[in-house]
Design a protein around this motif. Structure first.
Motif, PDB file in Angstrom:
ATOM      1  N   LEU A 522       0.830  -1.209   0.000  1.00 18.00           N
ATOM      2  CA  LEU A 522       0.000   0.000   0.000  1.00 18.00           C
ATOM      3  C   LEU A 522       0.863   1.257   0.000  1.00 18.00           C
ATOM      4  O   LEU A 522       0.575   2.246  -0.681  1.00 18.00           O
ATOM      5  CB  LEU A 522      -0.918   0.002   1.216  1.00 18.00           C
ATOM      6  CG  LEU A 522      -2.062  -1.021   1.215  1.00 18.00           C
ATOM      7  CD1 LEU A 522      -2.826  -0.978   2.534  1.00 18.00           C
ATOM      8  CD2 LEU A 522      -3.021  -0.763   0.058  1.00 18.00           C
ATOM      9  N   GLU A 523       1.936   1.238   0.787  1.00 17.90           N
ATOM     10  CA  GLU A 523       2.811   2.404   0.887  1.00 17.90           C
ATOM     11  C   GLU A 523       3.482   2.708  -0.441  1.00 17.90           C
ATOM     12  O   GLU A 523       3.680   3.877  -0.807  1.00 17.90           O
ATOM     13  CB  GLU A 523       3.854   2.151   1.970  1.00 17.90           C
ATOM     14  CG  GLU A 523       4.682   3.380   2.307  1.00 17.90           C
ATOM     15  CD  GLU A 523       5.672   3.083   3.421  1.00 17.90           C
ATOM     16  OE1 GLU A 523       5.864   3.945   4.283  1.00 17.90           O
ATOM     17  OE2 GLU A 523       6.258   1.969   3.410  1.00 17.90           O
ATOM     18  N   GLU A 524       3.814   1.652  -1.202  1.00 16.42           N
ATOM     19  CA  GLU A 524       4.457   1.836  -2.507  1.00 16.42           C
ATOM     20  C   GLU A 524       3.437   2.104  -3.612  1.00 16.42           C
ATOM     21  O   GLU A 524       3.811   2.323  -4.762  1.00 16.42           O
ATOM     22  CB  GLU A 524       5.275   0.587  -2.860  1.00 16.42           C
ATOM     23  CG  GLU A 524       6.445   0.322  -1.926  1.00 16.42           C
ATOM     24  CD  GLU A 524       7.487   1.411  -1.981  1.00 16.42           C
ATOM     25  OE1 GLU A 524       7.677   1.974  -3.093  1.00 16.42           O
ATOM     26  OE2 GLU A 524       8.089   1.724  -0.953  1.00 16.42           O
ATOM     27  N   GLY A 525       2.147   2.039  -3.284  1.00 14.59           N
ATOM     28  CA  GLY A 525       1.113   2.285  -4.288  1.00 14.59           C
ATOM     29  C   GLY A 525       0.910   1.130  -5.241  1.00 14.59           C
ATOM     30  O   GLY A 525       0.370   1.316  -6.335  1.00 14.59           O
ATOM     31  N   GLU A 526       1.354  -0.056  -4.885  1.00 14.83           N
ATOM     32  CA  GLU A 526       1.210  -1.219  -5.758  1.00 14.83           C
ATOM     33  C   GLU A 526      -0.131  -1.906  -5.526  1.00 14.83           C
ATOM     34  O   GLU A 526      -0.742  -1.787  -4.463  1.00 14.83           O
ATOM     35  CB  GLU A 526       2.354  -2.203  -5.512  1.00 14.83           C
ATOM     36  CG  GLU A 526       3.728  -1.638  -5.815  1.00 14.83           C
ATOM     37  CD  GLU A 526       4.815  -2.691  -5.703  1.00 14.83           C
ATOM     38  OE1 GLU A 526       4.499  -3.871  -5.955  1.00 14.83           O
ATOM     39  OE2 GLU A 526       5.955  -2.344  -5.366  1.00 14.83           O
ATOM     40  N   ASP A 527      -0.579  -2.657  -6.548  1.00 13.84           N
ATOM     41  CA  ASP A 527      -1.828  -3.405  -6.433  1.00 13.84           C
ATOM     42  C   ASP A 527      -1.626  -4.595  -5.498  1.00 13.84           C
ATOM     43  O   ASP A 527      -0.570  -5.228  -5.483  1.00 13.84           O
ATOM     44  CB  ASP A 527      -2.289  -3.906  -7.803  1.00 13.84           C
ATOM     45  CG  ASP A 527      -2.781  -2.766  -8.678  1.00 13.84           C
ATOM     46  OD1 ASP A 527      -3.193  -1.731  -8.102  1.00 13.84           O
ATOM     47  OD2 ASP A 527      -2.734  -2.909  -9.906  1.00 13.84           O
ATOM     48  N   LYS A 539     -10.784  -2.887  -5.509  1.00 13.16           N
ATOM     49  CA  LYS A 539     -11.057  -1.755  -4.623  1.00 13.16           C
ATOM     50  C   LYS A 539     -11.506  -2.239  -3.246  1.00 13.16           C
ATOM     51  O   LYS A 539     -11.114  -1.680  -2.217  1.00 13.16           O
ATOM     52  CB  LYS A 539     -12.129  -0.857  -5.241  1.00 13.16           C
ATOM     53  CG  LYS A 539     -11.662  -0.119  -6.483  1.00 13.16           C
ATOM     54  CD  LYS A 539     -12.815   0.626  -7.152  1.00 13.16           C
ATOM     55  CE  LYS A 539     -13.423   1.651  -6.217  1.00 13.16           C
ATOM     56  NZ  LYS A 539     -14.509   2.416  -6.871  1.00 13.16           N
ATOM     57  N   LYS A 542      -8.502  -3.644  -1.281  1.00 16.53           N
ATOM     58  CA  LYS A 542      -7.635  -2.566  -0.806  1.00 16.53           C
ATOM     59  C   LYS A 542      -8.282  -1.827   0.359  1.00 16.53           C
ATOM     60  O   LYS A 542      -7.608  -1.485   1.342  1.00 16.53           O
ATOM     61  CB  LYS A 542      -7.337  -1.599  -1.958  1.00 16.53           C
ATOM     62  CG  LYS A 542      -6.386  -0.474  -1.556  1.00 16.53           C
ATOM     63  CD  LYS A 542      -6.071   0.428  -2.750  1.00 16.53           C
ATOM     64  CE  LYS A 542      -5.118   1.559  -2.316  1.00 16.53           C
ATOM     65  NZ  LYS A 542      -4.796   2.453  -3.449  1.00 16.53           N
ATOM     66  N   THR A 546      -6.762  -1.592   4.126  1.00 22.56           N
ATOM     67  CA  THR A 546      -6.439  -0.284   4.713  1.00 22.56           C
ATOM     68  C   THR A 546      -7.125  -0.103   6.063  1.00 22.56           C
ATOM     69  O   THR A 546      -6.498   0.338   7.039  1.00 22.56           O
ATOM     70  CB  THR A 546      -6.862   0.842   3.749  1.00 22.56           C
ATOM     71  OG1 THR A 546      -6.265   0.626   2.470  1.00 22.56           O
ATOM     72  CG2 THR A 546      -6.422   2.194   4.287  1.00 22.56           C
ATOM     73  N   GLU A 574     -11.586   5.094  -1.577  1.00 21.28           N
ATOM     74  CA  GLU A 574     -10.532   5.791  -2.307  1.00 21.28           C
ATOM     75  C   GLU A 574      -9.943   6.950  -1.504  1.00 21.28           C
ATOM     76  O   GLU A 574      -8.799   7.348  -1.721  1.00 21.28           O
ATOM     77  CB  GLU A 574     -11.095   6.311  -3.638  1.00 21.28           C
ATOM     78  CG  GLU A 574     -11.550   5.186  -4.565  1.00 21.28           C
ATOM     79  CD  GLU A 574     -12.199   5.725  -5.827  1.00 21.28           C
ATOM     80  OE1 GLU A 574     -12.444   6.950  -5.881  1.00 21.28           O
ATOM     81  OE2 GLU A 574     -12.457   4.916  -6.746  1.00 21.28           O
ATOM     82  N   ILE A 578      -3.420   6.290   3.734  1.00 18.66           N
ATOM     83  CA  ILE A 578      -2.596   5.181   4.191  1.00 18.66           C
ATOM     84  C   ILE A 578      -2.231   5.429   5.656  1.00 18.66           C
ATOM     85  O   ILE A 578      -1.794   6.525   6.006  1.00 18.66           O
ATOM     86  CB  ILE A 578      -1.308   5.053   3.349  1.00 18.66           C
ATOM     87  CG1 ILE A 578      -1.665   4.852   1.869  1.00 18.66           C
ATOM     88  CG2 ILE A 578      -0.450   3.891   3.858  1.00 18.66           C
ATOM     89  CD1 ILE A 578      -2.457   3.611   1.597  1.00 18.66           C
TER      90      ILE A 578
END
Length: 611
Positions: A522-527, A539, A542, A546, A574, A578
């Motif tokens: 999540l921190e790296e913005g990866e799926d 979605k 995620k 989170t 959305e 984070i």
């Protein structure tokens, strides 16, 4: 904690004579005491036994001597012809059973009885073999009432007599075994059945009891109970007593002290529970007797599972209403678990909290009666990522997480006092027929005021893996409702983690803490690489991950309340930021961002308790 001297003296005398009985008879027969199906049922003892209540050795080996209890507590005798009779009385001195035919027509039943294969024979004189005829009315002959009708008459004729031409127009129905004359024509529904073997008359007439000889393969019987011990037996006891006396006295003292201590503690616990139940009379759940519980569960026939505090059985309140009955272990706890369950769930009425229908506090026997939820626990559906037919789908997982959050929010804010559960985990989330979740098992729950910022606790409570760090050590903060938030976060992450599909075979030496792996992605913005079946699943996964990470922050102040968690789950996900890294206070672990492995419980420094 000691018993008074009178109680000790009585107990010592009882134990002393118990030892005499064991030595003299060589076995204990206390489990074969006389039993009954109901308050007014006939006394059942050898050669009979009640199935499910008395062991096999308490009855004669032949199956007809093994009785059963009906749902209405009638004592039932089932013959080899599948003929069920309700026993009204057992005359052990005469060896006669007086039974009632529930259908009210003995002749019809006598058509199929075969005396040669039954241990019983019909009581009465003048027993003849008979032939039944279907005729029009025969003057001078008496028809059998319950076999006849307005269109035809049924007559019984001695099979050895000569049949004259008057019977040529009749139709032969059946030849029946020798039965007493009155059994065919009497309108009484009580039937007398006698038995030859086993022979116990001589014991009963003398006021003694009868039983099988031990280690006798011929099923011979012997008398016991009221007979005076003969000289040889007395001498044998004295000789044995001299050699074992000192050992028995020591054993007796230990047993009596332990029993005395146990009884006093049990009386204190029972008094505590009864006082609680007196204050509880205005609440909704019904109080059942232990007999009600046994009848409800069909003598504890269908076991659903076992826990630390008891065993759960499927039961019925009626043909339409199923229940789950939790029978508590008498050897576990001191009554706190029972009081917590009844006192907590009995006050709660919420769609996402299991409903308590009733309870039993009959002496030291305690049970809880819940609504029955057919789909078992959430653990069943998230424990294996490879069982695809058990995957509920991401939308349903989202709904389940939201409903659990609403249930916990109600416990924290919806009652007069805040209820802290302290054992939120998948095993304690039950699913109804529509997979709606319900929170269960309030045995560790605590009450506190809504404005109370901290809860005092003497020992940690909960399940390893779901317990908040402050419950282990106050150095992480005070114990509060935020401890339930942590457990909820771990539950949500386990729901998410159960669907990971990354192949870890090549990296099986890397043991990664799964929530930390999620945080890194999540921190790296990866799926998040999970099993995705429909549009929008990514979605949902995620969002759940989170929310779960927000809830497991090490500092309780950084965790959201359950109300905020509900808002996050109801939103699109959305706009949820984070969360801070919840693992920064932990001992460093091996971390690799793209490959999750087995969950590894993080090691914590040993921190002294600070109150």
């Amino acid at each position: 904690m000691a018993c008074n001297s009178k109680e000790m003296d009585v107990s010592l005398i009882c134990f002393f004579w118990f030892v005499i009985f064991i030595v003299d008879h060589g076995l204990c027969v206390s489990d074969c005491n006389t039993s009954t199906c109901g308050s007014y049922g006939p006394a059942v003892r050898f050669p009979f036994r009640i199935k499910g209540r008395q062991p096999l050795h308490c009855g004669y080996p032949q199956s007809e001597f093994h009785l059963s209890c009906s749902e209405k507590n009638d004592t039932v005798l089932e013959l080899t012809t599948s003929w069920k009779l309700f026993i009204q009385k057992i005359d052990y001195k005469s060896q006669v059973i007086y039974a009632n035919d529930p259908e009210g027509c003995l002749p019809r039943r006598l058509l199929n009885i075969n005396v040669s294969v039954s241990p019983f024979f019909l009581k009465g004189d003048f027993a003849y073999e008979n032939t039944l005829f279907n005729c029009s009315s025969k003057e001078g002959y008496r028809p059998i009432p319950c076999l006849s009708s307005s269109q035809y008459q049924v007559y019984a004729v001695d099979s050895d007599s000569t049949i004259d031409y008057h019977w040529l127009s009749c139709t032969k129905i059946h030849d029946i075994s020798p039965v007493p004359y009155h059994s065919l024509y009497s309108e009484e529904t009580i039937l007398g059945l006698s038995w030859y073997n086993p022979k116990c008359k001589h014991c009963e007439v003398k006021g003694n009891y009868c039983r099988l000889k031990s280690n006798d393969t011929r099923s011979e019987t012997q008398c016991y109970g009221m007979l005076k011990p003969h000289k040889g037996a007395t001498t044998k006891f004295i000789e044995t007593g001299v050699s074992l006396g000192s050992i028995l006295l020591v054993v007796a003292a230990i047993l009596l002290y332990g029993r005395c201590r146990f009884n006093k503690m049990e009386r204190q616990y029972q008094s505590k529970i009864e006082k609680f139940l007196d204050d509880y009379k205005s609440f909704k759940p019904t109080r059942y007797s232990y007999d009600d519980i046994k009848r409800m569960t069909n003598q504890f026939k269908d076991e659903l599972g076992q826990g630390a505090y008891g065993t759960v059985f499927r039961g019925k309140l009626s043909d339409e209403i199923l229940v789950a009955v939790k029978v508590l272990n008498s050897s576990k706890g001191n009554g706190e678990e029972f009081i917590n369950e009844v006192g907590t769930i009995g006050k709660i009425h919420h769609v996402n909290v299991v409903r308590l229908i009733g309870f039993c506090a009959d002496g030291f026997r305690r049970a809880l009666v819940y609504e029955y939820l057919p789909n078992d626990s959430l653990q069943k559906f998230i424990s294996s990522a490879d069982t695809k037919n058990r995957f509920l789908g991401w939308k349903r997982l989202e709904d389940i997480a939201l409903c659990i959050a609403k249930g916990i929010e109600y416990l924290h804010q919806g009652c007069d006092q805040r209820i802290l559960h302290f054992d939120i985990k998948p095993h304690n989330i039950l699913l109804d027929h529509d997979f709606n979740p319900k929170i269960s098992d309030f045995g560790l729950a605590k009450f506190c005021a809504k404005d109370q910022s901290a809860v005092s606790m003497t020992t940690a409570r909960g399940t390893i893996g779901y317990i908040a760090p402050e419950v282990f050590s106050r150095n992480f903060g005070n114990v509060s409702y935020k401890s339930d938030v942590y457990s909820f976060g771990m539950l949500v992450l386990e729901m998410v983690g159960g669907r990971k599909i990354v192949d870890v075979a090549e990296e099986n030496d890397q043991q990664i803490y799964f929530p930390e792996w999620i945080y890194n992605l999540l921190e790296e913005g990866e799926d998040l690489r999970f099993e995705i079946e429909e549009e929008g699943d990514t979605k949902i996964a995620k969002k759940l991950a989170t929310v779960g990470l927000w809830c497991i922050q090490w500092n309780p102040a950084d965790r959201p309340s359950m109300k905020v968690a509900v808002h996050m789950l109801e939103g699109e996900g959305e706009n949820i930021p984070i969360p801070p890294n919840p693992f920064s206070s932990s001992v460093p672990t091996k971390t690799k961002k793209r490959t999750p492995g087995k969950r590894l419980l993080q090691e914590l420094e040993v921190i002294s308790e600070a109150e």
